[in-house]
Design a protein around this motif. Structure first.
Motif, PDB file in Angstrom:
ATOM      1  N   VAL A 201     112.876  65.323  73.627  1.00 16.72           N
ATOM      2  CA  VAL A 201     113.879  64.031  73.595  1.00 16.72           C
ATOM      3  C   VAL A 201     115.158  64.551  74.309  1.00 16.72           C
ATOM      4  O   VAL A 201     115.746  65.490  73.735  1.00 16.72           O
ATOM      5  N   PHE A 202     115.800  63.567  75.200  1.00 17.71           N
ATOM      6  CA  PHE A 202     116.879  63.958  75.708  1.00 17.71           C
ATOM      7  C   PHE A 202     117.597  62.631  76.301  1.00 17.71           C
ATOM      8  O   PHE A 202     116.905  61.703  76.132  1.00 17.71           O
ATOM      9  N   THR A 203     118.925  62.569  76.756  1.00 22.87           N
ATOM     10  CA  THR A 203     119.469  61.504  77.383  1.00 22.87           C
ATOM     11  C   THR A 203     119.512  61.696  78.780  1.00 22.87           C
ATOM     12  O   THR A 203     119.503  63.049  79.270  1.00 22.87           O
ATOM     13  N   ILE A 204     119.662  60.643  79.622  1.00 21.28           N
ATOM     14  CA  ILE A 204     119.903  60.707  81.035  1.00 21.28           C
ATOM     15  C   ILE A 204     121.177  59.767  81.130  1.00 21.28           C
ATOM     16  O   ILE A 204     120.981  58.417  80.548  1.00 21.28           O
ATOM     17  N   GLU A 205     121.965  60.012  81.731  1.00 23.31           N
ATOM     18  CA  GLU A 205     123.321  58.991  81.822  1.00 23.31           C
ATOM     19  C   GLU A 205     124.158  59.600  82.916  1.00 23.31           C
ATOM     20  O   GLU A 205     125.098  59.950  82.585  1.00 23.31           O
ATOM     21  N   PRO A 206     123.571  59.008  84.110  1.00 22.45           N
ATOM     22  CA  PRO A 206     124.548  59.028  85.397  1.00 22.45           C
ATOM     23  C   PRO A 206     125.866  58.631  85.324  1.00 22.45           C
ATOM     24  O   PRO A 206     125.993  57.457  85.118  1.00 22.45           O
ATOM     25  N   MET A 207     126.690  59.020  86.037  1.00 14.76           N
ATOM     26  CA  MET A 207     128.024  58.583  86.160  1.00 14.76           C
ATOM     27  C   MET A 207     128.378  58.595  87.992  1.00 14.76           C
ATOM     28  O   MET A 207     128.292  59.672  88.332  1.00 14.76           O
ATOM     29  N   LEU A 208     128.465  57.343  88.438  1.00 16.50           N
ATOM     30  CA  LEU A 208     128.633  57.505  89.790  1.00 16.50           C
ATOM     31  C   LEU A 208     129.968  56.817  89.985  1.00 16.50           C
ATOM     32  O   LEU A 208     130.625  55.768  89.179  1.00 16.50           O
ATOM     33  N   THR A 209     130.731  57.186  91.416  1.00 14.69           N
ATOM     34  CA  THR A 209     132.166  56.890  91.613  1.00 14.69           C
ATOM     35  C   THR A 209     132.030  56.171  92.961  1.00 14.69           C
ATOM     36  O   THR A 209     131.143  56.488  93.773  1.00 14.69           O
ATOM     37  N   LEU A 210     132.965  55.337  93.198  1.00 15.92           N
ATOM     38  CA  LEU A 210     133.534  54.843  94.453  1.00 15.92           C
ATOM     39  C   LEU A 210     134.019  55.870  95.492  1.00 15.92           C
ATOM     40  O   LEU A 210     134.424  55.582  96.679  1.00 15.92           O
ATOM     41  N   GLY A 211     134.435  57.111  94.687  1.00 17.31           N
ATOM     42  CA  GLY A 211     134.966  57.960  95.740  1.00 17.31           C
ATOM     43  C   GLY A 211     134.644  59.276  95.290  1.00 17.31           C
ATOM     44  O   GLY A 211     133.338  59.624  95.572  1.00 17.31           O
ATOM     45  N   GLY A 212     135.580  60.298  95.042  1.00 12.43           N
ATOM     46  CA  GLY A 212     135.137  61.749  94.875  1.00 12.43           C
ATOM     47  C   GLY A 212     134.601  62.014  93.292  1.00 12.43           C
ATOM     48  O   GLY A 212     134.694  61.014  92.587  1.00 12.43           O
ATOM     49  N   ILE A 213     134.277  63.179  93.036  1.00  8.81           N
ATOM     50  CA  ILE A 213     133.650  63.571  92.017  1.00  8.81           C
ATOM     51  C   ILE A 213     134.716  64.459  90.916  1.00  8.81           C
ATOM     52  O   ILE A 213     134.722  64.816  90.024  1.00  8.81           O
ATOM     53  N   ALA A 214     135.859  64.965  91.575  1.00  9.21           N
ATOM     54  CA  ALA A 214     136.901  65.819  90.734  1.00  9.21           C
ATOM     55  C   ALA A 214     137.397  64.897  89.847  1.00  9.21           C
ATOM     56  O   ALA A 214     137.589  63.653  89.875  1.00  9.21           O
ATOM     57  N   TRP A 215     137.859  65.438  88.692  1.00  7.61           N
ATOM     58  CA  TRP A 215     138.343  64.707  87.563  1.00  7.61           C
ATOM     59  C   TRP A 215     139.653  65.549  86.787  1.00  7.61           C
ATOM     60  O   TRP A 215     139.858  66.544  87.049  1.00  7.61           O
ATOM     61  N   ASP A 216     140.221  64.523  86.046  1.00  3.83           N
ATOM     62  CA  ASP A 216     141.317  65.158  85.340  1.00  3.83           C
ATOM     63  C   ASP A 216     141.042  64.681  83.938  1.00  3.83           C
ATOM     64  O   ASP A 216     140.521  63.674  83.701  1.00  3.83           O
ATOM     65  N   MET A 217     141.762  65.719  82.879  1.00  9.79           N
ATOM     66  CA  MET A 217     141.608  65.255  81.514  1.00  9.79           C
ATOM     67  C   MET A 217     142.887  65.066  81.019  1.00  9.79           C
ATOM     68  O   MET A 217     143.923  65.787  81.281  1.00  9.79           O
ATOM     69  N   TRP A 218     142.979  63.996  80.118  1.00  4.94           N
ATOM     70  CA  TRP A 218     144.239  63.701  79.558  1.00  4.94           C
ATOM     71  C   TRP A 218     144.921  64.807  78.450  1.00  4.94           C
ATOM     72  O   TRP A 218     143.760  65.362  77.841  1.00  4.94           O
ATOM     73  N   ASP A 219     145.756  64.556  77.920  1.00  8.12           N
ATOM     74  CA  ASP A 219     146.465  65.451  76.897  1.00  8.12           C
ATOM     75  C   ASP A 219     145.522  65.113  75.505  1.00  8.12           C
ATOM     76  O   ASP A 219     145.587  66.065  74.678  1.00  8.12           O
ATOM     77  N   ASP A 220     144.805  64.006  75.428  1.00 15.43           N
ATOM     78  CA  ASP A 220     144.030  63.912  74.240  1.00 15.43           C
ATOM     79  C   ASP A 220     142.819  64.782  74.077  1.00 15.43           C
ATOM     80  O   ASP A 220     142.120  64.613  73.194  1.00 15.43           O
TER      81      ASP A 220
END
Length: 288
Positions: free
Chosen positions: A237-256
């Motif tokens: 048992v597992f999940t599949i959960e793709p995340m697609l973007t209209l641009g790049g895949i670099a990301w930032d994380m907020w201070d939370d």
């Protein structure tokens, strides 16, 4: 997550966490800084799968209900309340609430937020998209799912992104079969997404789920061969959960330490199901 003058999301005001009736069993990690390590693997008996399916059905129904309320003028905090009340009314615990300190009962990720958006006083606007991620814990098992909803009317490229992300999930599910390595799932997803020039997020993945919220098993959504070579077996048992973007895949994380956004502020969509590997392929366990 209100918006700045450029229309990009900024942190909003987070209300106090909601309470869960004392009679509803909690996951073991509630009140602790970290969950216990999974030591029982990712294979489940038919009876255990039935319990995951029950939790998954509740999560799916909660997502459908919240999605119907994802309209212009509603805050994500209100969506959290709606999802929370549905889960507890079905004697299920919201798995995200208290997981590694997460303060809410669902994740609401708007526009450029890839995942783990915290519900707050952000007001949904016409043309937004919002991903609602809900996991229900019941009878000792988690069922995890999410969907992206279009708020009102949106541009065609946005509608297309949402529908193609849903189809990317379907392509990943169709790749599931006993004897195959889990990396074939990401190969199928990335091959489809690249037809449209979408970015395929790599650093946030599918995962084993059931007794544990996140078991340690990783399901990538890109072509990762020869890495991630776990072999699928009936009962896994597992999940599949793709995340697609209209641009790049670099990301930032907020201070939370939760909210993850695309660095280029491009829009992003996600869909997720929990499933079990069968003798013939896969059975989705998070259907309403």
């Amino acid at each position: 997550m209100p918006k700045d003058s450029a229309g990009h999301l900024i942190p909003g005001r987070v209300s106090p966490r909601l309470s869960v009736p004392s009679g509803i069993p909690r996951p073991e990690y509630v009140g602790k800084p970290n969950p216990a390590k999974n030591t029982q693997g990712d294979l489940y008996t038919p009876d255990e799968v039935a319990l995951i399916r029950e939790a998954g059905r509740i999560a799916a129904q909660a997502i459908e209900l919240v999605g119907r309320h994802a309209v212009p003028g509603v805050t994500t905090d209100e969506l959290d309340r709606i999802g929370h009340e549905f889960l507890v009314a079905h004697v299920a615990y919201p798995s995200t609430l208290g997981y590694r300190g997460y303060p809410k009962s669902l994740c609401s990720s708007i526009n450029e937020v890839i995942c783990h958006g915290i519900p707050d006083d952000t007001v949904l606007e016409e043309g937004d998209i919002v991903n609602i991620d809900i996991t229900a814990f019941k009878n000792g098992y988690h069922g995890d799912s999410n969907q992206t909803f279009v708020v009102g009317e949106a541009k065609q490229e946005v509608v297309d992104l949402v529908e193609r992300t849903r189809e990317a999930l379907n392509r990943g599910i169709k790749a599931v079969a006993p004897g195959r390595q889990v990396n074939v799932i990401g190969r199928a997803i990335e091959a489809y997404a690249k037809r449209f020039g979408y970015g395929v997020v790599r650093d946030f993945t599918g995962h084993g789920v059931g007794r544990s919220f996140h078991s340690g098993l990783i399901i990538p959504h890109y072509d990762s061969a020869p890495l991630y070579d776990d072999v699928m077996e009936p009962g896994m048992v597992f999940t599949i959960e793709p995340m697609l973007t209209l641009g790049g895949i670099a990301w930032d994380m907020w201070d939370d330490d939760w909210t993850v956004t695309t660095r280029d502020k491009s829009l992003t969509a996600q869909f997720e199901h929990t499933l079990v590997v069968t003798e013939r392929g896969a059975e989705v366990l998070t259907l309403p």
